[in-house]
Motif scaffolding. Structure first.
Motif, PDB file in Angstrom:
ATOM      1  N   PHE A 101      42.686  28.505  35.555  1.00 27.26           N
ATOM      2  CA  PHE A 101      41.528  29.364  35.263  1.00 27.26           C
ATOM      3  C   PHE A 101      41.442  29.673  33.776  1.00 27.26           C
ATOM      4  N   ILE A 102      40.407  29.120  33.129  1.00 24.40           N
ATOM      5  CA  ILE A 102      40.105  29.426  31.728  1.00 24.40           C
ATOM      6  C   ILE A 102      38.736  30.091  31.708  1.00 24.40           C
ATOM      7  N   GLY A 103      38.705  31.374  31.363  1.00 23.53           N
ATOM      8  CA  GLY A 103      37.455  32.118  31.397  1.00 23.53           C
ATOM      9  C   GLY A 103      37.741  33.567  31.723  1.00 23.53           C
ATOM     10  N   CYS A 104      36.698  34.254  32.221  1.00 18.61           N
ATOM     11  CA  CYS A 104      36.847  35.658  32.604  1.00 18.61           C
ATOM     12  C   CYS A 104      37.065  35.747  34.116  1.00 18.61           C
ATOM     13  N   LEU A 105      38.267  36.141  34.513  1.00 15.24           N
ATOM     14  CA  LEU A 105      38.560  36.391  35.923  1.00 15.24           C
ATOM     15  C   LEU A 105      38.276  37.864  36.171  1.00 15.24           C
ATOM     16  N   TYR A 106      37.259  38.098  36.973  1.00 11.77           N
ATOM     17  CA  TYR A 106      36.789  39.464  37.238  1.00 11.77           C
ATOM     18  C   TYR A 106      37.371  39.896  38.574  1.00 11.77           C
ATOM     19  N   ALA A 107      38.203  40.935  38.543  1.00 12.58           N
ATOM     20  CA  ALA A 107      38.784  41.482  39.774  1.00 12.58           C
ATOM     21  C   ALA A 107      37.997  42.721  40.180  1.00 12.58           C
ATOM     22  N   GLY A 108      37.334  42.631  41.333  1.00 12.96           N
ATOM     23  CA  GLY A 108      36.670  43.787  41.932  1.00 12.96           C
ATOM     24  C   GLY A 108      37.681  44.469  42.838  1.00 12.96           C
ATOM     25  N   LEU A 109      38.138  45.653  42.445  1.00 15.46           N
ATOM     26  CA  LEU A 109      39.263  46.306  43.107  1.00 15.46           C
ATOM     27  C   LEU A 109      38.846  47.615  43.766  1.00 15.46           C
ATOM     28  N   ILE A 110      39.672  48.073  44.691  1.00 14.86           N
ATOM     29  CA  ILE A 110      39.510  49.407  45.257  1.00 14.86           C
ATOM     30  C   ILE A 110      40.863  50.095  45.194  1.00 14.86           C
ATOM     31  N   ILE A 111      40.859  51.319  44.685  1.00 15.64           N
ATOM     32  CA  ILE A 111      42.107  52.080  44.540  1.00 15.64           C
ATOM     33  C   ILE A 111      42.295  52.903  45.821  1.00 15.64           C
ATOM     34  N   THR A 112      43.132  52.408  46.707  1.00 15.22           N
ATOM     35  CA  THR A 112      43.371  53.073  47.992  1.00 15.22           C
ATOM     36  C   THR A 112      44.614  53.954  47.890  1.00 15.22           C
ATOM     37  N   HIS A 113      44.909  54.712  48.970  1.00 14.54           N
ATOM     38  CA  HIS A 113      46.122  55.550  48.949  1.00 14.54           C
ATOM     39  C   HIS A 113      47.387  54.687  48.967  1.00 14.54           C
ATOM     40  N   GLU A 114      47.231  53.382  49.291  1.00 12.58           N
ATOM     41  CA  GLU A 114      48.370  52.450  49.252  1.00 12.58           C
ATOM     42  C   GLU A 114      48.463  51.715  47.918  1.00 12.58           C
TER      43      GLU A 114
END
Length: 424
Positions: A266-279
């Motif tokens: 992967f060469i480029g912008c790796l966009y991580a869509g995350l959710i901050i859970t209690h875990e």
């Protein structure tokens, strides 16, 4: 340095603006660009789908770097074609772009990497019966996602089995997402705060830009349909330095490594869509490019040589010291056409663009210029963005909304709660 940006939206306007600020001298072309980018470089009327024309243009102009904005040309293999002709590209090859174009592929990569994400089950369009049976036994709410590209609108949150059945029918029977909906994932619903993190990757190493928060739903308080994004702010205070380290070590490094093992470097912008859970942080989705409208707030809060960062990443030897957080804050509110994300009218005059303060940037997203007048030409029309040199999201929000009040076009619509989550 001769640079090409591929695309015509608010994200590409933000990329162009940041590149003009680079201390590296450059000649900038935007293919095809928009009425906002024409002040930053030269707009060239070539569509991102016209690969041969892009290749010819790059050869003719001796282009040193191509930055691909939207996902579709990446999925269509434009980066592959350019690299085959020895042209430096910031953007992944088709094989790595699968991390966005197939949610099922992304889940398999995450499983292989040991990355935390929602539990899911895939169903293809010839499995409507089993899918219906499965949703009757599900815990609600649940999430149904089209496997392929759907312009950010392929995710449906279902509160009960009736809504889930309606979603399956609309995707499989009514083909609302066309080929992108030939497969769906039925996922558990995760609870927590969502954040977006951009990792600028060179195939092995990466640099993270400040975290941001997008607002996907059309209505205030996250109600109504999903959209391409109705606004964003940066930095997201929920992502502490400790949490950022966790995101890098538990999510980004393992995924970059797994993609490498799969010959999908992967060469480029790796966009991580995350959710901050209690875990802890979990992945909702990955994208293979800069997010829109998050780019519009992330780039104003970094200092350094952004063009140098992208160029060194494209060459496979990223300069990790090229940029850093500048201590500032930014809020972007999308001014949309009334009716979006469904049908809407366009072609309306836009006024008030010249009456704004120096700490406001207007990113053009869905506009067109005719006889010197800027008119609406899309669902998401403008990104009205405040930029402050210090961290004060409350003031940044006020400035963005004060600027919005000066901008007028028929059927203008915008959310009124962008960045409020930062104050909870």
């Amino acid at each position: 340095m001769n640079v090409v940006i591929i695309g015509s939206g608010g994200r590409e306007h933000a990329l162009a603006l940041k590149i003009t600020e680079s201390p590296t001298p450059n000649k900038l072309y935007i293919l095809p660009g928009n009425p906002g980018t024409r002040f930053l470089g030269e707009n060239i009327n070539i569509n991102p789908s016209e690969q041969n024309k892009i290749l010819d243009f790059c050869k003719e102009k001796n282009i040193d770097l191509v930055i691909i904005g939207p996902e579709q040309p990446l999925v269509d293999g434009l980066a592959n074609e350019l690299r085959d002709k020895n042209i430096n590209v910031f953007g992944p090859n088709r094989e790595a772009a699968l991390i966005e174009s197939s949610k099922h592929f992304a889940k398999k990569v995450m499983k292989e990497s040991g990355v935390p994400t929602a539990k899911y089950l895939p169903f293809t369009s010839n499995m409507l019966g089993p899918a219906r049976e499965y949703i009757r036994s599900k815990k609600y709410p649940c999430v149904i996602k089209a496997d392929g590209l759907a312009a950010g609108k392929g995710v449906i949150v279902c509160n009960d089995s009736t809504e889930a059945e309606e979603a399956l029918n609309s995707i499989f029977r009514d083909k609302v997402f066309n080929e992108s909906g030939e497969k769906v994932l039925v996922e558990e619903y995760l609870t927590g705060e969502e954040v977006s993190v951009f990792a600028i990757c060179d195939g092995n190493e990466f640099v993270c830009l400040p975290a941001s928060q997008d607002h996907k739903r059309i209505g205030d308080n996250d109600t109504g349909k999903n959209t391409g994004g109705m606004g964003a702010y940066a930095p997201a205070p929920i992502v502490t330095p400790q949490l950022f380290e966790q995101i890098k070590n538990r999510i980004l490094y393992p995924v970059v490594k797994t993609l490498n093992k799969r010959n999908a470097s992967f060469i480029g912008c790796l966009y991580a869509g995350l959710i901050i859970t209690h875990e802890g942080p979990k992945v909702i989705e990955f994208n293979c490019r800069f997010g829109d409208p998050e780019t519009q707030v992330v780039l104003p809060v970094i200092k350094g040589d952004f063009l140098h960062l992208l160029y060194t990443a494209a060459q496979g030897k990223i300069d990790k010291a090229a940029v850093e957080y500048n201590g500032g804050s930014s809020v972007c509110v999308i001014a949309a056409s009334g009716g979006y994300p469904d049908s809407y009218e366009k072609g309306f005059d836009i006024t008030g663009l010249d009456e704004l303060r120096a700490d406001i940037i207007i990113y053009h997203a869905g506009t067109k210029e005719i006889n010197g007048k800027v008119i609406t030409n899309g669902g998401r029309v403008l990104g009205v963005t405040s930029v402050l040199p210090d961290f004060n999201l409350m003031l940044a929000k006020d400035l963005a909304y004060n600027a919005l009040e000066k901008i007028k076009f028929k059927n203008i619509y915008y959310r009124r709660d962008i960045s409020d989550k930062a104050f909870k």
